[in-house]
Design a protein around this motif. Structure first.
Motif, PDB file in Angstrom:
ATOM      1  N   GLN A  41       0.833  -1.210   0.000  1.00  0.00           N
ATOM      2  CA  GLN A  41       0.000   0.000   0.000  1.00  0.00           C
ATOM      3  C   GLN A  41       0.860   1.249   0.000  1.00  0.00           C
ATOM      4  O   GLN A  41       0.541   2.244  -0.660  1.00  0.00           O
ATOM      5  CB  GLN A  41      -0.934  -0.009   1.212  1.00  0.00           C
ATOM      6  CG  GLN A  41      -2.114  -0.961   1.052  1.00  0.00           C
ATOM      7  CD  GLN A  41      -2.945  -1.088   2.318  1.00  0.00           C
ATOM      8  OE1 GLN A  41      -2.632  -0.486   3.344  1.00  0.00           O
ATOM      9  NE2 GLN A  41      -3.994  -1.893   2.248  1.00  0.00           N
ATOM     10  N   GLY A  46      -2.120   2.568  -2.448  1.00  0.00           N
ATOM     11  CA  GLY A  46      -3.484   2.054  -2.285  1.00  0.00           C
ATOM     12  C   GLY A  46      -3.508   0.546  -2.343  1.00  0.00           C
ATOM     13  O   GLY A  46      -2.460  -0.117  -2.313  1.00  0.00           O
ATOM     14  N   GLU A  47      -4.721  -0.014  -2.436  1.00  0.00           N
ATOM     15  CA  GLU A  47      -4.880  -1.470  -2.405  1.00  0.00           C
ATOM     16  C   GLU A  47      -4.490  -2.142  -3.708  1.00  0.00           C
ATOM     17  O   GLU A  47      -4.132  -3.310  -3.723  1.00  0.00           O
ATOM     18  CB  GLU A  47      -6.340  -1.827  -2.084  1.00  0.00           C
ATOM     19  CG  GLU A  47      -6.786  -1.431  -0.691  1.00  0.00           C
ATOM     20  CD  GLU A  47      -8.224  -1.857  -0.430  1.00  0.00           C
ATOM     21  OE1 GLU A  47      -8.989  -2.029  -1.412  1.00  0.00           O
ATOM     22  OE2 GLU A  47      -8.581  -2.018   0.752  1.00  0.00           O
ATOM     23  N   LYS A  57      -6.091  -6.276  -6.674  1.00  0.00           N
ATOM     24  CA  LYS A  57      -6.173  -5.908  -5.266  1.00  0.00           C
ATOM     25  C   LYS A  57      -5.164  -6.744  -4.475  1.00  0.00           C
ATOM     26  O   LYS A  57      -5.076  -7.957  -4.672  1.00  0.00           O
ATOM     27  CB  LYS A  57      -7.604  -6.174  -4.765  1.00  0.00           C
ATOM     28  CG  LYS A  57      -7.937  -5.551  -3.429  1.00  0.00           C
ATOM     29  CD  LYS A  57      -9.412  -5.806  -3.103  1.00  0.00           C
ATOM     30  CE  LYS A  57      -9.782  -5.250  -1.740  1.00  0.00           C
ATOM     31  NZ  LYS A  57     -11.208  -5.560  -1.419  1.00  0.00           N
ATOM     32  N   ASN A  58      -4.411  -6.096  -3.586  1.00  0.00           N
ATOM     33  CA  ASN A  58      -3.331  -6.800  -2.883  1.00  0.00           C
ATOM     34  C   ASN A  58      -3.809  -7.999  -2.064  1.00  0.00           C
ATOM     35  O   ASN A  58      -3.168  -9.055  -2.049  1.00  0.00           O
ATOM     36  CB  ASN A  58      -2.511  -5.849  -2.019  1.00  0.00           C
ATOM     37  CG  ASN A  58      -3.339  -5.024  -1.052  1.00  0.00           C
ATOM     38  OD1 ASN A  58      -4.548  -5.240  -0.894  1.00  0.00           O
ATOM     39  ND2 ASN A  58      -2.692  -4.065  -0.407  1.00  0.00           N
ATOM     40  N   LYS A 274      -8.344  -5.038   7.433  1.00  0.00           N
ATOM     41  CA  LYS A 274      -9.208  -4.239   6.556  1.00  0.00           C
ATOM     42  C   LYS A 274     -10.592  -3.963   7.125  1.00  0.00           C
ATOM     43  O   LYS A 274     -11.167  -2.902   6.898  1.00  0.00           O
ATOM     44  CB  LYS A 274      -9.341  -4.941   5.197  1.00  0.00           C
ATOM     45  CG  LYS A 274      -8.036  -4.968   4.415  1.00  0.00           C
ATOM     46  CD  LYS A 274      -8.286  -5.187   2.944  1.00  0.00           C
ATOM     47  CE  LYS A 274      -7.018  -4.933   2.145  1.00  0.00           C
ATOM     48  NZ  LYS A 274      -7.244  -4.993   0.699  1.00  0.00           N
TER      49      LYS A 274
END
Length: 430
Positions: A41, A46-47, A57-58, A274
């Motif tokens: 991030q 960001g993701e 998305k990570n 998250k």
């Protein structure tokens, strides 16, 4: 030939859990997932990350990587287990995967966020090493303990793993919170050094098991015929499973609830970060609590299985797991998460330990190729992890919320509970 129920041998066998469980706790559960999220991030803002020029998305990338690593084990496990049993190489394969996993852990020291492909590659190889070594480690259980002691010995192994993990996790927690005391610039560099400690711990303490465990029978030369022996043996195991109703129903139940158990355990840190907003230091403390409670859980459910039977013990854990998944969907604050984590720890130790010993008891007593039987067991579990983690990641990707993924996991536990009742283990294990 190993002497069953020998105290020194049991301690040596159990010490492998002490050695390798630090990977399962520190790298896959407590520290690396959060370190991975934080660093990626920070680098990508960001993701969303770039993985071989693909935007993803990570958290989804991580769950897919875990799925991929276990899928590899599913394909190579039957071949290796056949070679191990037939060629007298079970211990050597256990050593190979141990070294692969531990050295990959050490390699994570060089992952700093921007080299996401390298970090994912190391995490996949470490996962393969861990899962691969367990196939052969579990295969030794019927050789070190007789039926009446398997629950207790299996629980002892898991408990030693939890204790060892807690010891090294405390060290990592001190490194993270007070990096300057140990000569590190910041918490990030101290965390990376922790990955080296995991690898050294894993290699070092596994030597205790390697010094005591011995392969049964004479070693045979590896030929092309032996390479196909694993597939043949797996077919024989499948026929045996099909012919024994209790065994087939138990494994089907195990397959279903393992989708939930392993996925929740592997991806809980991402959920905590998250959805609940837990920091790295808070997550480590939560994991410590889970591990300590899991020790008691492993022994409690071993006692419960002795008192009421293996089926009753596993069924009890599944009811609690269903509650954990449903409650996870409604979680809003950290205090509630801590309470739920305590329940998770209690059943985590119980369900893993009792499942392993239950399967060991269902294996025909005249069986010599235990690695092939446990390869089948391992394939069942790993396929469950692949499907479970893929489901988790896809639901997260489609809905944008891990809460929906957590709720979905309860379906696997409900299905596993229903099928377990049909197995009638109490009648078939007497």
């Amino acid at each position: 030939m190993l002497e069953k129920n020998n105290k020194k041998l049991i301690n040596a066998w159990s010490s492998f859990d002490w050695a390798n469980s630090v990977y399962n706790l520190i790298v896959t559960t407590a520290i690396f997932p959060i370190y991975y999220l934080t660093t990626t991030q920070a680098v990508y803002g960001g993701e969303m990350v770039r993985f071989f020029n693909i935007s993803i998305k990570n958290s989804v990338l991580y769950s897919f990587a875990i799925s991929f690593s276990f899928l590899i084990i599913v394909f190579i496990s039957p071949i290796l287990s056949g070679i191990a049993d037939y060629g007298g190489l079970k211990k050597q394969f256990m050593q190979f995967f141990t070294y692969l996993g531990s050295l990959s852990c050490i390699g994570l020291y060089f992952f700093t966020g921007e080299n996401v492909e390298y970090g994912i590659a190391c995490s996949i190889l470490a996962s393969i090493g861990y899962a691969g070594s367990l196939v052969f480690y579990n295969g030794f259980l019927p050789e070190v303990a007789s039926n009446e002691f398997m629950d207790k010995v299996s629980a002892k192994g898991f408990s030693m793993g939890y204790i060892g993990s807690v010891v090294l996790l405390v060290v990592n927690l001190l490194l993270f919170q007070k990096p300057e005391l140990f000569g590190f610039e910041n918490g990030g560099s101290a965390t990376r050094f922790g990955f080296i400690l995991v690898g050294i711990w894993w290699i070092g303490f596994s030597q205790i098991s390697f010094s005591y465990l011995k392969d049964r029978g004479k070693r045979k030369k590896i030929t092309w015929d032996i390479l196909g022996h694993g597939i043949k043996e797996l077919k024989k195991v499948f026929k045996t499973v099909k012919s024994k109703l209790a065994m087939s129903r138990f494994l089907t139940s195990f397959f279903l609830y393992s989708m939930g158990v392993q996925t929740v355990m592997l991806l809980a840190p991402l959920f905590a970060d998250k959805e609940i907003g837990l920091g790295a230091d808070e997550m480590i403390i939560v994991v410590l609590i889970i591990q300590i409670i899991a020790i008691g859980g492993a022994y409690f459910f071993a006692f419960l299985s002795k008192l009421k039977g293996n089926g009753f013990a596993i069924s009890t854990t599944l009811i609690i797991w269903i509650f954990v998944c449903i409650a996870g969907y409604f979680l809003k604050d950290k205090i509630t998460f801590y309470a739920l984590a305590a329940f998770l720890g209690f059943v985590m130790g119980g369900i893993q330990s009792i499942s392993r010993s239950t399967y060991s008891k269902l294996i025909p007593t005249e069986t010599k190729d235990t690695a092939s039987f446990f390869s089948f067991y391992d394939i069942t579990e790993k396929l469950a992890i692949v499907i479970g983690s893929l489901s988790y990641g896809l639901i997260d990707q489609l809905t944008g919320s891990m809460r929906n993924s957590m709720l979905f996991m309860s379906i696997f536990f409900i299905g596993g509970f229903v099928l377990l009742q049909l197995a009638n283990l109490k009648k078939n294990m007497e």
